[in-house]
Design an enzyme around this catalytic site. Structure first.
Site, PDB file in Angstrom:
ATOM      1  N   CYS A  21      -2.492  -0.402   7.500  1.00 35.49           N
ATOM      2  CA  CYS A  21      -1.738   0.849   7.434  1.00 35.49           C
ATOM      3  C   CYS A  21      -1.890   1.658   8.716  1.00 35.49           C
ATOM      4  O   CYS A  21      -0.924   2.258   9.194  1.00 35.49           O
ATOM      5  CB  CYS A  21      -2.163   1.649   6.213  1.00 35.49           C
ATOM      6  N   GLU A  73       0.902   3.826   1.870  1.00 33.21           N
ATOM      7  CA  GLU A  73       1.378   4.211   3.199  1.00 33.21           C
ATOM      8  C   GLU A  73       2.543   3.343   3.655  1.00 33.21           C
ATOM      9  O   GLU A  73       3.517   3.853   4.231  1.00 33.21           O
ATOM     10  CB  GLU A  73       0.248   4.083   4.242  1.00 33.21           C
ATOM     11  N   HIS A  93       0.857  -1.179   0.000  1.00 34.34           N
ATOM     12  CA  HIS A  93       0.000   0.000   0.000  1.00 34.34           C
ATOM     13  C   HIS A  93       0.895   1.232   0.000  1.00 34.34           C
ATOM     14  O   HIS A  93       2.040   1.201   0.470  1.00 34.34           O
ATOM     15  CB  HIS A  93      -0.877   0.026   1.244  1.00 34.34           C
ATOM     16  N   CYS A 108      -6.337   1.861   5.858  1.00 32.46           N
ATOM     17  CA  CYS A 108      -6.965   0.591   6.234  1.00 32.46           C
ATOM     18  C   CYS A 108      -6.393   0.133   7.582  1.00 32.46           C
ATOM     19  O   CYS A 108      -5.461   0.748   8.110  1.00 32.46           O
ATOM     20  CB  CYS A 108      -6.686  -0.452   5.152  1.00 32.46           C
TER      21      CYS A 108
END
Length: 169
Positions: free
Chosen positions: A101, A70, A68, A98
Site C-alpha cells: 500500500c 487503501e 486492502h 503495509c
C-alpha cells in the site's frame, strides 16, 4: 484572541480535520468487521472535492491478496478524478500502510498520509520501513501517524481477540 483547534497545522495529529476523516475510516473498519474481514478502513479526501474514495479490507470476500482498504480507495479516487495522479489528496487509514500500500501511495503521488495505529509487523510509513518518505524515490508523502490511535488499534485488538476466542470453542 481566541484559539481554535483549526489553528493547528495539518502536520499535527490533533487537527480536527484528521479526526473527522479518521472517524469515517473507522466506520469503514466497522463495516469490514461486520463482513468478517480484518477491520481496516480507508478514506481519501480531495482538498478540492471532498471525499472521493472510501473502502475497507475485502481480501476474504474477493479472494484477492491485494484487496486492502487503501488499494480499493486509491482505485476509487483515481476513477473519481479521472486521473491516476492523486496530487491534491490525503489518504486516511486506520492502520499504518503495509509495503504494498505504501508503494501504491507513492505511485499515486498522494502527498499526505494519515494513519491511526502503528503496525509493528508490516508498517511501511514509520515502523519497519519509510517507503512513503524515502528520498531515493521520485515522490514522497507527508506522514502523520497516531490519529485516534487507541480507537484504531482497539478495533483490531477486539477483532483478533474474538477470533482467538472462537478458535478455542
Amino acid at each position: 484572541m481566541d484559539w481554535s483547534p483549526f489553528d493547528l497545522p495539518l502536520t499535527d495529529p490533533r487537527h480536527p480535520f484528521h479526526a473527522m476523516h479518521m472517524e469515517m475510516a473507522l466506520d469503514e473498519a466497522d463495516q469490514a468487521a461486520a463482513e468478517d474481514e480484518v477491520p481496516i478502513g480507508c478514506v481519501i479526501v480531495s482538498f478540492k472535492q471532498g471525499v472521493i474514495g472510501r473502502a475497507h479490507n475485502q481480501r476474504e470476500q474477493l479472494h484477492d491478496p491485494t484487496a486492502h482498504a487503501e488499494m480499493i480507495a486509491i482505485t476509487q479516487a483515481a476513477e473519481a478524478l479521472h486521473s491516476w495522479r492523486l496530487e491534491d489528496c490525503a489518504l486516511y487509514v486506520t492502520l499504518e500502510p503495509c509495503p504494498m500500500c505504501a508503494g501504491a501511495i507513492v505511485l499515486a503521488r498522494l502527498p499526505f498520509v494519515v494513519y491511526g495505529a502503528t503496525d509493528p509487523k508490516a508498517g511501511a510509513c514509520d515502523t519497519l520501513y519509510r517507503i512513503t518518505s524515502d528520498p531515493r524515490l521520485n515522490h514522497r508523502s507527508q506522514v502523520v501517524g497516531g490519529v485516534l490511535a487507541e480507537r484504531c488499534g482497539g478495533v483490531l485488538s477486539a477483532f483478533f481477540a474474538e477470533k482467538r476466542r472462537q478458535g478455542k470453542n
